[in-house]
Design a protein around this motif. Structure first.
Motif, mmCIF file in Angstrom:
data_model
loop_
_atom_site.group_PDB
_atom_site.id
_atom_site.type_symbol
_atom_site.label_atom_id
_atom_site.label_comp_id
_atom_site.label_asym_id
_atom_site.label_seq_id
_atom_site.Cartn_x
_atom_site.Cartn_y
_atom_site.Cartn_z
ATOM 1 N N ASN A 356 -6.466 0.251 -2.296
ATOM 2 C CA ASN A 356 -7.431 1.020 -1.342
ATOM 3 C C ASN A 356 -6.578 2.074 -0.671
ATOM 4 O OD1 ASN A 356 -9.946 -0.416 -1.345
ATOM 5 N ND2 ASN A 356 -9.229 -2.093 -0.553
ATOM 6 N N ALA A 357 -5.222 1.801 -0.081
ATOM 7 C CA ALA A 357 -4.546 2.748 0.716
ATOM 8 C C ALA A 357 -4.110 3.995 -0.306
ATOM 9 C CB ALA A 357 -3.507 1.969 1.363
ATOM 10 N N GLY A 358 -3.762 3.815 -1.426
ATOM 11 C CA GLY A 358 -3.435 4.506 -2.480
ATOM 12 C C GLY A 358 -4.425 5.337 -2.822
ATOM 13 N N ALA A 359 -5.488 4.889 -3.002
ATOM 14 C CA ALA A 359 -6.975 5.848 -3.379
ATOM 15 C C ALA A 359 -7.294 6.526 -1.977
ATOM 16 C CB ALA A 359 -7.935 4.685 -3.427
ATOM 17 N N ASP A 360 -7.256 6.044 -0.936
ATOM 18 C CA ASP A 360 -7.507 7.061 0.318
ATOM 19 C C ASP A 360 -6.553 8.038 0.517
ATOM 20 O OD1 ASP A 360 -9.630 5.301 0.812
ATOM 21 O OD2 ASP A 360 -8.930 4.181 2.602
ATOM 22 N N ILE A 361 -5.259 7.895 0.220
ATOM 23 C CA ILE A 361 -4.233 8.725 0.624
ATOM 24 C C ILE A 361 -4.246 9.923 -0.632
ATOM 25 C CG2 ILE A 361 -1.803 9.058 0.579
ATOM 26 C CD1 ILE A 361 -1.750 6.621 2.139
ATOM 27 N N CYS A 362 -4.777 9.698 -1.982
ATOM 28 C CA CYS A 362 -4.793 10.539 -2.695
ATOM 29 C C CYS A 362 -6.041 11.319 -2.549
ATOM 30 C CB CYS A 362 -5.110 9.863 -4.212
ATOM 31 S SG CYS A 362 -3.707 8.864 -5.070
ATOM 32 N N GLU A 363 -6.991 10.949 -2.201
ATOM 33 C CA GLU A 363 -8.337 11.738 -1.356
ATOM 34 C C GLU A 363 -7.907 12.523 -0.591
ATOM 35 O OE1 GLU A 363 -12.416 10.289 -1.029
ATOM 36 O OE2 GLU A 363 -11.426 8.427 -1.126
#
Length: 596
Positions: A356-363
């Motif tokens: 979740n954190a990795g996905a949010d930060i990529c966004e």
């Protein structure tokens, strides 16, 4: 099935099992369950712990154990079973779609516990066996209140005769009493600590919260900028205080932080900000009290609470070490410290981690114009879209039903039973709803899984949440589309060799050049963090894990006995904290009354 039939079936079964319970007949009690697969979840009614018993033999064995000279079933003396037909959990049809096609009757009931004198509430799920007899697929027995010490439902402020103090004076006097001699010291002012304090207050127990940050809500306020809750608002309600109807479906972290700040005020919680434990707490078994040194602002204060509740959330950030990390010339930091994607506009960014954190930060990097964003996926990820998750979180009750009724029903189901339903094919429906997303992710080189380990069975997000605190999951709120479109590139990189001044090199010789590397690599186990706080002597007395599921399917050491007297762990999702804060309060209250 007509409503009168639902009530008749429920009433007949309930009357019969009450006879077995009130007479202490364990054999008859167990005969009301399916011979294969019937389960009982008990929270504090038959023991001062959380137990899930699967199968008649385990249920019979548990209820036949001798307590104070009597078998447990007779000792507890559950009786006066009555259908709870005035709530959303009144008798209703039971239907669980899936390969097993489970159909039957379900509903709530109330009862009395003889020892200790307490009020209880339960939930049953009944099916017909091969002979047409109604048997329990699951039975939930749950302590609600100790008689004479029921949870207060309202404050006594306002207009009343003989008032001697104003509201402000009353609150100030109560705070002074708590600060002078707290019965419970709660470490951590996040949602778990706040709800635990609010619950204890309603039970008449003096609780002091210490929070390391300067403001309540900072644990959320200080996280990465584009964070929102990944589950709907209804499920994330705070105890006693639902969010305003004007709140969005998914709450931004800043809005949530501000709500927590106001919650502490509205619930009249005694909190010391900018405060933390300054040295290893010491427990005196003769007085049954802790000695805790607190750094309270610029002062050192010693407190002697009877109970220490650790509501410190996740463990510390997990930061892997690879050779060459000190040689990298760009920005290198853990996702917990991600603040400003704008400074990397036009830059190359690598995010290590596909949760979740990795996905949010990529966004966040894509939204702020990073020229190249690459996600390093080291292990397969369990992905569910926000739209599919919302369908699974959808309340079975009409709008306006208190979320506590949903909590009650959800926690009445044995977790082991839920996971077995998933493994038996229940996860297929969820996967079908997200087929287009999953196909696109696979085509982009993203690896998917629904198993905790290869060959263990597909348990989906529920399994990951309760076994790994959701590590390895992505509740997709937009990053999946970016991956499919190629705006976030995927690099399979379980084997990182080293870093150099330009980026990351993998063991196969491939390399990713980067101006910034963000480690969205999760958190250390809670017990590792606790060892630093509690010291080796106390930690060595505790079981090895906080969180994760024990052999019966109950969450380890969370809102239940920790293994050390006077020490408790309070953590988990909003829903878990909202529901189990009551059980934490009841256990502490019972110990204060000398009946546990």
């Amino acid at each position: 099935m007509a409503s009168e039939d639902l009530y008749a079936i429920s009433a007949d079964w309930l009357k019969s099992i009450e006879v077995a319970s009130s007479t202490g007949d364990a054999t008859s009690f167990v005969s009301h369950f399916f011979r294969m697969g019937g389960s009982e979840v008990d929270l504090l009614c038959f023991s001062w712990n959380f137990r899930t018993l699967s199968g008649p033999e385990k249920i019979r064995g548990f209820l036949s154990e001798v307590v104070d000279g009597k078998p447990r079933l007779e000792h507890s003396g559950l009786r006066n079973f009555k259908l709870d037909d005035h709530t959303a959990n009144a008798p209703s049809p039971l239907q669980m779609p899936g390969p097993q096609d489970i159909k039957g009757v379900q509903g709530a009931f109330t009862f009395i516990i003889t020892k200790p004198a307490a009020l209880g509430r339960g939930f049953f799920r009944l099916m017909q066996d091969a002979d047409g007899k109604w048997k329990a697929l699951t039975l939930f027995t749950n302590m609600q209140d100790l008689v004479g010490h029921e949870e207060s439902s309202a404050d006594q402020h306002g207009l009343y005769e003989g008032r001697k103090m104003t509201w402000e004076e009353d609150v100030d006097a109560r705070f002074r009493a708590i600060e002078a001699d707290p019965t419970v010291l709660i470490v951590g002012g996040g949602q778990a600590g706040l709800m635990s304090a609010a619950r204890l207050r309603r039970l008449g127990i003096r609780a002091l919260v210490i929070e390391k940050n300067a403001r309540v809500g900072d644990s959320w306020r200080q996280r990465y900028p584009n964070l929102t809750l990944h589950t709907p608002t209804y499920h994330n309600s705070m105890l006693y205080s639902p969010y305003p109807t004007t709140f969005p479906e998914y709450i931004p972290k800043g809005k949530l932080a501000n709500f927590l700040d106001s919650y502490a005020v509205d619930q009249e919680l005694c909190i010391w900000l900018s405060s933390s434990i300054a040295s290893t707490p010491v427990y005196d078994s003769s007085s049954a009290r802790w000695t805790v040194e607190i750094q309270h602002g610029d002062q050192k204060v010693f407190l002697k609470p009877k109970h220490l509740v650790l509501a410190t959330g996740y463990g510390s950030p997990r930061i892997h070490t690879w050779n060459g990390m000190d040689e990298f010339q760009g920005a290198l930091y853990h996702s917990d410290f991600h603040k400003d994607a704008e400074r990397f506009r036009g830059k190359r960014v690598v995010v290590v981690g596909a949760g979740n954190a990795g996905a949010d930060i990529c966004e966040d990097f894509v939204a702020h114009g990073a020229t190249e964003v690459t996600m390093v996926q080291r292990n397969a990820t369990c992905v569910v879209s926000s739209t599919t998750a919302e369908k699974s979180f959808k309340s079975p009750f009409p709008d306006g039903t208190p979320v506590e009724e949903l909590d009650f029903r959800m926690n009445s189901m044995p977790m082991a039973f839920i996971l077995q339903l998933k493994i038996s094919g229940g996860i297929e429906h969820t996967k079908m709803l997200d087929k287009e997303l999953h196909d696109g992710l696979r085509k982009a080189g993203f690896n998917l899984t629904w198993e905790l380990s290869p060959g263990s069975g597909e348990v989906g997000v529920d399994g990951f949440v309760f076994s790994r605190r959701a590590s390895g999951t992505m509740l997709d709120v937009g990053c999946g589309k970016l991956i499919i479109e190629g705006r976030v590139k995927i690099k399979q990189g379980q084997d990182i060799s080293h870093l150099d001044k330009d980026g990351i090199t993998f063991k196969d010789g491939s390399k990713l050049s980067a101006d910034a590397i963000v480690l969205a690599t999760g958190y250390e186990p809670i017990m590792k963090t606790m060892r630093a706080l509690l010291g080796n002597e106390i930690t060595d007395q505790l079981p090895p894990e906080v969180w994760g599921l024990d052999s019966e399917g109950e969450v380890n050491q969370t809102y239940r006995p920790s293994g050390h007297p006077g020490l408790w762990f309070a953590n988990g999702t909003f829903g878990i904290s909202r529901f189990f804060s009551k059980h934490l309060g009841l256990q502490i209250l019972a110990r204060e009354l000398g009946i546990a």
